[in-house]
Motif scaffolding. Structure first.
Motif, PDB file in Angstrom:
ATOM      1  N   PRO A 142     -19.105  -2.069  -2.783  1.00  0.00           N
ATOM      2  CA  PRO A 142     -17.802  -1.771  -3.369  1.00  0.00           C
ATOM      3  C   PRO A 142     -16.882  -1.052  -2.387  1.00  0.00           C
ATOM      4  CG  PRO A 142     -19.585  -1.133  -4.849  1.00  0.00           C
ATOM      5  CD  PRO A 142     -20.206  -1.445  -3.533  1.00  0.00           C
ATOM      6  N   LYS A 143     -15.585  -1.323  -2.499  1.00  0.00           N
ATOM      7  CA  LYS A 143     -14.569  -0.615  -1.734  1.00  0.00           C
ATOM      8  C   LYS A 143     -14.202   0.649  -2.499  1.00  0.00           C
ATOM      9  CE  LYS A 143      -9.949  -1.249   0.248  1.00  0.00           C
ATOM     10  NZ  LYS A 143      -8.807  -2.184   0.381  1.00  0.00           N
ATOM     11  N   ILE A 144     -14.218   1.788  -1.807  1.00  0.00           N
ATOM     12  CA  ILE A 144     -13.994   3.084  -2.446  1.00  0.00           C
ATOM     13  C   ILE A 144     -12.542   3.506  -2.268  1.00  0.00           C
ATOM     14  CG2 ILE A 144     -14.691   5.501  -2.519  1.00  0.00           C
ATOM     15  CD1 ILE A 144     -16.860   3.612  -3.421  1.00  0.00           C
ATOM     16  N   SER A 145     -11.938   4.087  -3.331  1.00  0.00           N
ATOM     17  CA  SER A 145     -10.598   4.672  -3.234  1.00  0.00           C
ATOM     18  C   SER A 145     -10.542   5.934  -4.080  1.00  0.00           C
ATOM     19  CB  SER A 145      -9.532   3.671  -3.686  1.00  0.00           C
ATOM     20  OG  SER A 145      -9.691   3.369  -5.065  1.00  0.00           O
ATOM     21  N   TRP A 146      -9.665   6.865  -3.644  1.00  0.00           N
ATOM     22  CA  TRP A 146      -9.484   8.142  -4.341  1.00  0.00           C
ATOM     23  C   TRP A 146      -8.050   8.243  -4.850  1.00  0.00           C
ATOM     24  CZ3 TRP A 146     -12.903  11.786  -5.801  1.00  0.00           C
ATOM     25  CH2 TRP A 146     -14.164  11.805  -5.189  1.00  0.00           C
ATOM     26  N   THR A 147      -7.888   8.711  -6.092  1.00  0.00           N
ATOM     27  CA  THR A 147      -6.577   9.004  -6.663  1.00  0.00           C
ATOM     28  C   THR A 147      -6.647  10.343  -7.390  1.00  0.00           C
ATOM     29  OG1 THR A 147      -7.129   7.762  -8.669  1.00  0.00           O
ATOM     30  CG2 THR A 147      -5.917   6.568  -6.947  1.00  0.00           C
ATOM     31  N   LYS A 148      -5.442  10.913  -7.636  1.00  0.00           N
ATOM     32  CA  LYS A 148      -5.364  12.163  -8.391  1.00  0.00           C
ATOM     33  C   LYS A 148      -4.447  11.966  -9.585  1.00  0.00           C
ATOM     34  CE  LYS A 148      -4.070  17.046  -8.093  1.00  0.00           C
ATOM     35  NZ  LYS A 148      -3.414  18.110  -7.295  1.00  0.00           N
ATOM     36  N   HIS A 149      -4.895  12.462 -10.743  1.00  0.00           N
ATOM     37  CA  HIS A 149      -4.095  12.373 -11.960  1.00  0.00           C
ATOM     38  C   HIS A 149      -3.087  13.520 -11.965  1.00  0.00           C
ATOM     39  CE1 HIS A 149      -7.324   9.930 -14.320  1.00  0.00           C
ATOM     40  NE2 HIS A 149      -6.977   9.383 -13.164  1.00  0.00           N
ATOM     41  N   LEU A 150      -1.812  13.164 -11.926  1.00  0.00           N
ATOM     42  CA  LEU A 150      -0.775  14.182 -11.958  1.00  0.00           C
ATOM     43  C   LEU A 150      -0.438  14.577 -13.386  1.00  0.00           C
ATOM     44  CD1 LEU A 150       1.585  12.729  -9.190  1.00  0.00           C
ATOM     45  CD2 LEU A 150      -0.314  14.350  -8.941  1.00  0.00           C
TER      46      LEU A 150
ATOM     47  N   SER B 121       2.304  14.457 -14.765  1.00  0.00           N
ATOM     48  CA  SER B 121       3.221  13.469 -15.342  1.00  0.00           C
ATOM     49  C   SER B 121       2.500  12.255 -15.901  1.00  0.00           C
ATOM     50  CB  SER B 121       4.216  13.020 -14.264  1.00  0.00           C
ATOM     51  OG  SER B 121       3.525  12.371 -13.199  1.00  0.00           O
ATOM     52  N   GLY B 122       1.208  12.172 -15.657  1.00  0.00           N
ATOM     53  CA  GLY B 122       0.444  11.015 -16.119  1.00  0.00           C
ATOM     54  C   GLY B 122       0.315   9.926 -15.091  1.00  0.00           C
ATOM     55  N   VAL B 123       0.990  10.085 -13.957  1.00  0.00           N
ATOM     56  CA  VAL B 123       0.931   9.101 -12.883  1.00  0.00           C
ATOM     57  C   VAL B 123      -0.283   9.396 -11.999  1.00  0.00           C
ATOM     58  CG1 VAL B 123       2.152   8.172 -10.874  1.00  0.00           C
ATOM     59  CG2 VAL B 123       3.427   8.824 -12.925  1.00  0.00           C
ATOM     60  N   SER B 124      -0.925   8.318 -11.485  1.00  0.00           N
ATOM     61  CA  SER B 124      -2.042   8.465 -10.555  1.00  0.00           C
ATOM     62  C   SER B 124      -1.517   8.394  -9.128  1.00  0.00           C
ATOM     63  CB  SER B 124      -3.089   7.375 -10.776  1.00  0.00           C
ATOM     64  OG  SER B 124      -3.725   7.553 -12.018  1.00  0.00           O
ATOM     65  N   GLN B 125      -1.820   9.405  -8.330  1.00  0.00           N
ATOM     66  CA  GLN B 125      -1.374   9.465  -6.940  1.00  0.00           C
ATOM     67  C   GLN B 125      -2.500   8.994  -6.019  1.00  0.00           C
ATOM     68  OE1 GLN B 125      -0.690  13.417  -5.541  1.00  0.00           O
ATOM     69  NE2 GLN B 125       0.121  12.782  -3.565  1.00  0.00           N
ATOM     70  N   PHE B 126      -2.221   7.944  -5.224  1.00  0.00           N
ATOM     71  CA  PHE B 126      -3.220   7.445  -4.279  1.00  0.00           C
ATOM     72  C   PHE B 126      -3.432   8.468  -3.173  1.00  0.00           C
ATOM     73  CE2 PHE B 126      -4.113   5.392  -0.215  1.00  0.00           C
ATOM     74  CZ  PHE B 126      -5.310   4.772  -0.512  1.00  0.00           C
ATOM     75  N   LEU B 127      -4.715   8.693  -2.823  1.00  0.00           N
ATOM     76  CA  LEU B 127      -5.053   9.680  -1.804  1.00  0.00           C
ATOM     77  C   LEU B 127      -5.715   9.073  -0.583  1.00  0.00           C
ATOM     78  CD1 LEU B 127      -6.457  12.526  -4.092  1.00  0.00           C
ATOM     79  CD2 LEU B 127      -4.161  12.342  -3.121  1.00  0.00           C
TER      80      LEU B 127
ATOM     81  N   LEU C 246      -7.529  16.700 -11.791  1.00  0.00           N
ATOM     82  CA  LEU C 246      -8.546  15.669 -12.001  1.00  0.00           C
ATOM     83  C   LEU C 246      -8.458  14.633 -10.893  1.00  0.00           C
ATOM     84  CD1 LEU C 246     -10.702  15.071 -14.180  1.00  0.00           C
ATOM     85  CD2 LEU C 246      -9.093  13.448 -15.177  1.00  0.00           C
ATOM     86  N   TYR C 247      -9.553  14.489 -10.150  1.00  0.00           N
ATOM     87  CA  TYR C 247      -9.638  13.512  -9.066  1.00  0.00           C
ATOM     88  C   TYR C 247     -10.535  12.351  -9.499  1.00  0.00           C
ATOM     89  CZ  TYR C 247      -7.473  16.956  -5.989  1.00  0.00           C
ATOM     90  OH  TYR C 247      -6.607  17.835  -5.411  1.00  0.00           O
ATOM     91  N   GLN C 248     -10.120  11.140  -9.146  1.00  0.00           N
ATOM     92  CA  GLN C 248     -10.861   9.944  -9.578  1.00  0.00           C
ATOM     93  C   GLN C 248     -11.287   9.104  -8.384  1.00  0.00           C
ATOM     94  OE1 GLN C 248      -9.824   7.349 -13.123  1.00  0.00           O
ATOM     95  NE2 GLN C 248      -9.145   6.015 -11.458  1.00  0.00           N
ATOM     96  N   CYS C 249     -12.603   8.769  -8.381  1.00  0.00           N
ATOM     97  CA  CYS C 249     -13.157   7.844  -7.388  1.00  0.00           C
ATOM     98  C   CYS C 249     -13.373   6.496  -8.080  1.00  0.00           C
ATOM     99  CB  CYS C 249     -14.474   8.392  -6.849  1.00  0.00           C
ATOM    100  SG  CYS C 249     -15.567   7.127  -6.177  1.00  0.00           S
ATOM    101  N   GLU C 250     -13.015   5.396  -7.408  1.00  0.00           N
ATOM    102  CA  GLU C 250     -13.177   4.066  -7.984  1.00  0.00           C
ATOM    103  C   GLU C 250     -13.864   3.142  -6.972  1.00  0.00           C
ATOM    104  OE1 GLU C 250     -10.479   1.143 -10.672  1.00  0.00           O
ATOM    105  OE2 GLU C 250      -9.619   1.683  -8.731  1.00  0.00           O
ATOM    106  N   GLY C 251     -14.960   2.466  -7.412  1.00  0.00           N
ATOM    107  CA  GLY C 251     -15.626   1.457  -6.601  1.00  0.00           C
ATOM    108  C   GLY C 251     -15.258   0.073  -7.099  1.00  0.00           C
ATOM    109  N   VAL C 252     -14.801  -0.799  -6.191  1.00  0.00           N
ATOM    110  CA  VAL C 252     -14.285  -2.121  -6.587  1.00  0.00           C
ATOM    111  C   VAL C 252     -14.873  -3.194  -5.683  1.00  0.00           C
ATOM    112  CG1 VAL C 252     -12.219  -3.538  -6.904  1.00  0.00           C
ATOM    113  CG2 VAL C 252     -12.121  -1.080  -7.365  1.00  0.00           C
TER     114      VAL C 252
END
Length: 537
Positions: free
Chosen positions: A341-349, A351-357, A375-381
Motif C-alpha cells: 500500500p501507498k502511505i499518506s498522512w493528513t490532519k483533520h482541521l 473546520s472539518g477539512v483534511s490537510q495533506f501532510l 487528529l492525524y490520519q494515516c491511510e494505506g491505499v
C-alpha cells in the motif's frame, strides 16, 4: 530249335533283371548341412527287394553317423552334424551279384541365429558411446560380411576374408563408436550379417536385427504454467504445473525460496496446488527437474504474487501521543497488502477539512507547538482498496495569561471580605493556589474553582500572590492588597477565615510560584482556611 529257345529266354531274363536294378540317394543334390542340426541321407534301390548296403566316406574317413538298413532302403543319420560330416559319401548296393553305387557331397556351415545388438552403456546425448553387432557361431567365418546402418544409411561395414579359416564356430562382431545427438532419438539401428557361399544351397544366407535407439538426455525446455495466474487475489486456489522434456522422464521437485534466502522443499510432483492462497504464499517458487539416468538437472522459477486490500494498518508514536510543547514526536504508519500500500498522512482541521501532510510512512514533527495538537490520519491505499488509522496528538502547554479579579477592590478596610478570582489557559488543566510568604515560611491557602476568599481581612493580609501550574510548567502573577487599619481594642482577636473554591475545572493545569516581598518594613498577620472554625473574640 527247341534247345535254342530256352537259352535265349534265360539271357533275355538276365538282361531284363539287370536293367531294372537301380540305386538312388536323397537328397538328390549336394547337401549344405548346418552344424548342430540333424541330417539323414537315404539310399534306396529299385528292382531288388533285399539288396545289401554299405556306406563309406571319401578317403575312408569315419562316417560320423549311424546306418540303418532295412529292405531296399539304408539311412545314414548324422545327429548332430559336425565338422567331420563335411565330406563326400558313397552308398553301395549289391543285388544278385550286381553292384550299384552313388555318391553325395555334404558341406557343413553354421549361421544359426540373427545378429545381436549390444549397446555398451546407456546412450546419452553428447556423450561418447558404442554399439556392437555380434553374430554368434558362424562357420566358415571368413565368408561372413557385416554392416550397420541407421534408417537405411550404412554407418559401418566389415568383412573377414583375411582371417585364417579354422574348423570351429566363431562369434564375429562389428563395433560402431559415435556421439548420440537429439536426431538419433527413436531412430532404428540395423545390423546385417551375410554368409554368401554361392556353391552351397541353404537359407537364410542373410540375417538382420533392428533396434530403436533410446537416447537419454537431461531435462530440456522446463516450463511452469500457473492457473489462473501468477498474480492472484487472496483466498483463490492456485495450480502450478511444471513440464519438461527428458528421457527417461525426469523427477520433478517443487521448492520455495524463503525470506532468509534458504530453500524449503514442498512436494515431489509435477503439480503444486495452493488452496486459499494467502499473502504468505507470495514469493519465488522453484521447479527442479532431475534426470537420474544422465545426472542432469534443470531449474526454472516463477514469482507468485498474492494480492489483497490494505489491512492491519497500524500507527506507532514515539515517544508517545502526548508530547510537551517544544518537544519532538514521530508517527510511523504500517499497512499490509499486495501490492504494498501507498502511505499518506493528513490532519483533520477544526473546520472539518483534511490537510495533506506527507506521503512518507514516517511523519516527524520537531519543536511541537500548541497548534500541532489534533487528529492525524494515516491511510494505506492500493488498487484493491484502502484502510485508515488515526491518532490523537496531545500537546502539553504550560499555564499562561493568568489575569486576576479582586472584589470589591485591592484597597479595603479591616474587617471586610476580599474575593480573588483567577483565570488561566494551559494543557493539561492547571491548578491555581494563592500564597502568602512570610520572611520565615510560606503559607499556602486552599482554593476552589480558581477562587479564594479572605474573610474579615486585617492589615497583615497584604502581599498575596497567585500561582498557576501543571506538569509542563507554571505561570505566576503577583497582586497586592492594601488593608486600612481600623482602631480597635488590642484585646480583641479577629479570626480570619479564608475560603478557597475552584470555579473553573476546565482551566489548563499549572502551578508557578513567584514571591513578592512586602514593601512594608514589617508584616504581621495570619490566614485561616475557609473550613477552620472561628476563634473566640
Amino acid at each position: 530249335m527247341g534247345r535254342i529257345i530256352p537259352s535265349v529266354t534265360v539271357l533275355l531274363l538276365v538282361f531284363l533283371t539287370s536293367k531294372a536294378f537301380e540305386i538312388e540317394i536323397t537328397p538328390e543334390d549336394n547337401v549344405a548341412a548346418q552344424i548342430g542340426d540333424k541330417l539323414e541321407l537315404t539310399c534306396s534301390t529299385i528292382g531288388c527287394e533285399s539288396p545289401s548296403f554299405s556306406w563309406r566316406s571319401q578317403l575312408d574317413k569315419p562316417l560320423d553317423g549311424s546306418v540303418n538298413s532295412k529292405g531296399n532302403r539304408s539311412i545314414l543319420t548324422m545327429d548332430p552334424v559336425g565338422f567331420g560330416n563335411d565330406n563326400e559319401y558313397l552308398c553301395s548296393a549289391c543285388c544278385d551279384n550286381v553292384k550299384k553305387e552313388k555318391s553325395i557331397k555334404v558341406d557343413v556351415y553354421s549361421f544359426p541365429s540373427d545378429p545381436v545388438i549390444v549397446i555398451s552403456t546407456p546412450l546419452n546425448v553428447g556423450e561418447k558411446a558404442s554399439i556392437t553387432c555380434m553374430v554368434p557361431k558362424v562357420y566358415p567365418s571368413e565368408r561372413l560380411k557385416m554392416h550397420l546402418d541407421k534408417d537405411g544409411s550404412v554407418l559401418e561395414t566389415k568383412e573377414f576374408l583375411e582371417e585364417e579359416s579354422t574348423e570351429t564356430t566363431e562369434t564375429k562382431s562389428l563395433t560402431l563408436t559415435f556421439i548420440p545427438t537429439f536426431e538419433d532419438i527413436g531412430k532404428a539401428i540395423t545390423c546385417v550379417a551375410e554368409l554368401p557361399i554361392d556353391d552351397m544351397k541353404f537359407e537364410p544366407k542373410k540375417r538382420q536385427t533392428s533396434q530403436r535407439l533410446s537416447v537419454n538426455f537431461g531435462p530440456q525446455n522446463t516450463n511452469i504454467t500457473v492457473s489462473p495466474s501468477n498474480t492472484t487475489m487472496q483466498g483463490e486456489t492456485l495450480m502450478l504445473t511444471c513440464s519438461t522434456t527428458s528421457n527417461p522422464p525426469a523427477r520433478i521437485v517443487w521448492r520455495k525460496e524463503l525470506e532468509d534466502s534458504s530453500v524449503q522443499h514442498i512436494i515431489d510432483n509435477d503439480t503444486l496446488i495452493i488452496p486459499h492462497a494467502q499473502m504468505s504464499d507470495s514469493g519465488l517458487f522453484i521447479c527442479e527437474t532431475i534426470n537420474d539416468a544422465t545426472n542432469k538437472t534443470e531449474r526454472t522459477t516463477v514469482v507468485i504474487s498474492v494480492q489483497d486490500g490494505p489491512r492491519n494498518t497500524t500507527v506507532s508514536v514515539t515517544p508517545s501521543a502526548t508530547v510537551k510543547e517544544g518537544g519532538a514526536v514521530t508517527m510511523t504508519c504500517t499497512s499490509s497488502g499486495n501490492p504494498a500500500p501507498k502511505i499518506s498522512w493528513t490532519k483533520h482541521l477544526i473546520s472539518g477539512v483534511s490537510q495533506f501532510l506527507s506521503e512518507n510512512a514516517t511523519l516527524t514533527i520537531n519543536n511541537v507547538k500548541a497548534e500541532d495538537l489534533g487528529l492525524y490520519q494515516c491511510e494505506g491505499v492500493n488498487q484493491f482498496g484502502r484502510e485508515k488509522k488515526t491518532v490523537d496528538l496531545i500537546v502539553q502547554v504550560p499555564p499562561q495569561n493568568t489575569p486576576e479579579l479582586i472584589s470589591p477592590s485591592d484597597n479595603v478596610d479591616e474587617g471586610e471580605n476580599i474575593t480573588i478570582m483567577s483565570t488561566t489557559s494551559s494543557n493539561s488543566p492547571p491548578q491555581t493556589v494563592p500564597q502568602k510568604i512570610h520572611l520565615s515560611n510560606t503559607t499556602i491557602l486552599s482554593s476552589q474553582n480558581d477562587t479564594s476568599t479572605l474573610y474579615r481581612v486585617i492589615k497583615n493580609y497584604t502581599d498575596i500572590y497567585l500561582v498557576a501550574y501543571n506538569e509542563t510548567g507554571n505561570n505566576t502573577d503577583v497582586i497586592e492588597i492594601a488593608v486600612v487599619e481600623m482602631v480597635k481594642e488590642r484585646d480583641y482577636v479577629i479570626p480570619v477565615i479564608v475560603v478557597l473554591s475552584c470555579l473553573s475545572p476546565m482551566a489548563i493545569p499549572a502551578l508557578a510560584i513567584l514571591v513578592y516581598m512586602s514593601r512594608k518594613a514589617k508584616i504581621n498577620g495570619s490566614y485561616n482556611p475557609v473550613n477552620t472554625p472561628k476563634p473566640n473574640v
